[in-house]
Design an enzyme around this catalytic site. Structure first.
Site, mmCIF file in Angstrom:
data_model
loop_
_atom_site.group_PDB
_atom_site.id
_atom_site.type_symbol
_atom_site.label_atom_id
_atom_site.label_comp_id
_atom_site.label_asym_id
_atom_site.label_seq_id
_atom_site.Cartn_x
_atom_site.Cartn_y
_atom_site.Cartn_z
ATOM 1 N N SER A 110 0.672 -1.436 -0.258
ATOM 2 C CA SER A 110 -0.152 -0.167 0.020
ATOM 3 C C SER A 110 1.039 1.392 -0.078
ATOM 4 C CB SER A 110 -0.978 0.182 1.095
ATOM 5 O OG SER A 110 -2.133 0.978 0.970
ATOM 6 N N ASP A 160 -10.376 -3.655 -5.614
ATOM 7 C CA ASP A 160 -9.738 -2.519 -4.571
ATOM 8 C C ASP A 160 -10.490 -1.742 -5.045
ATOM 9 O OD1 ASP A 160 -7.579 -1.003 -3.439
ATOM 10 O OD2 ASP A 160 -6.438 -1.726 -3.565
ATOM 11 N N HIS A 191 -8.063 -4.148 -0.779
ATOM 12 C CA HIS A 191 -6.813 -3.663 -0.349
ATOM 13 C C HIS A 191 -5.967 -4.332 0.539
ATOM 14 C CE1 HIS A 191 -4.737 0.075 -1.459
ATOM 15 N NE2 HIS A 191 -3.884 0.511 0.099
HETATM 16 C C1 MLT Z 1 -1.104 6.317 -0.440
HETATM 17 O O1 MLT Z 1 -1.625 6.854 0.323
HETATM 18 O O2 MLT Z 1 -0.036 5.760 -0.320
HETATM 19 C C2 MLT Z 1 -2.775 5.039 -0.902
HETATM 20 O O3 MLT Z 1 -3.617 5.811 -0.401
HETATM 21 C C3 MLT Z 1 -2.589 3.945 0.037
HETATM 22 C C4 MLT Z 1 -2.052 3.842 1.780
HETATM 23 O O4 MLT Z 1 -1.901 4.630 2.126
HETATM 24 O O5 MLT Z 1 -4.238 3.943 1.888
#
Ligand code: MLT
Length: 210
Positions: A110, A160, A191
């Site tokens: 992520s 996702d 996700h």
């Molecule tokens: C991010 O901010 O890198 C993406 O939205 C993934 C997350 O951290 O949820």
């Protein structure tokens, strides 16, 4: 360089018993820390050395690797600065711990996968590539980087809500156009991490780290 750059990130260094086993750079998701991905790394690359890094940006108490303005909307100035810092940190860590940068692969989830993508696009020689789980395009490069010789596994969730399939395809395209060897694996997942991610990551890293 040296100590100051090494102090940019709280981190854990877990050396392998076999020095040729390669190294994983572990980059957690929002709200994680340097302990989070250690069990996953042990599963997918049991022999590798581990350099596990804590993001140094706080979002309401949750560590991240760069600031965002909203979900999926990044502060690009901060992203650039933090990515530069991460590249400096890796260089300092290499000097301290002595791993081979040519066998340093990111394992990012992520937000950690997004900073790994940013690193590939702006500091192509910092890592050999990596496994990016639930990654999106961090920024659109003005000049294509040279990613020949780099290898990336993207493991994405078909359901996702944060990253539509087109976003993942776009990142795969960007990396491929830059010359990277890219595999895009789709999971029947949202996700969150699922067993399918573990299976593809184990296979992919096994073929690279041995
Ligand atoms: C991010 O901010 O890198 C993406 O939205 C993934 C997350 O951290 O949820």
């Amino acid at each position: 360089m040296g100590t100051a750059a090494l102090d940019l990130h709280v981190h854990r260094w877990e050396p392998s018993a076999s020095p040729d086993a390669g190294t994983l750079l572990l980059l957690h998701g929002t709200g994680g820390n340097e302990d989070d991905l250690i069990p996953l790394a042990r599963l997918v690359a049991p022999a590798a050395s581990l350099l596990s890094v804590r993001g140094n940006v706080m979002e309401q108490g949750a560590p991240r690797f760069f600031r965002r303005l909203a979900e999926g909307v990044f502060d690009l100035e901060d992203l650039r600065r933090r990515t530069d810092d991460l590249a400096r940190f890796i260089e300092a860590a290499r000097g301290r711990y002595g791993f081979d940068a040519g066998r340093l692969y990111a394992l990012g989830f992520s937000n950690g996968a997004n900073v790994a993508a940013s690193l590939l696009l702006s500091h192509p020689s910092a890592i050999a590539g990596g496994v990016l789980v639930r990654a999106m395009v961090p920024f659109e490069p003005t000049e294509p980087p040279d990613l020949r010789g780099r290898a990336v596994l993207l493991s994405q969730g078909r359901m996702d809500p944060l990253i539509p399939p087109a976003g993942a395809e776009r990142l795969a395209g960007l990396l491929r156009e830059a010359g990277a060897d890219v595999e895009l694996a789709w999971q029947a997942a949202s996700h969150g991490l699922v067993q399918g991610d573990v299976i593809v990551a184990t296979r992919w890293l096994g073929s690279r780290l041995g």
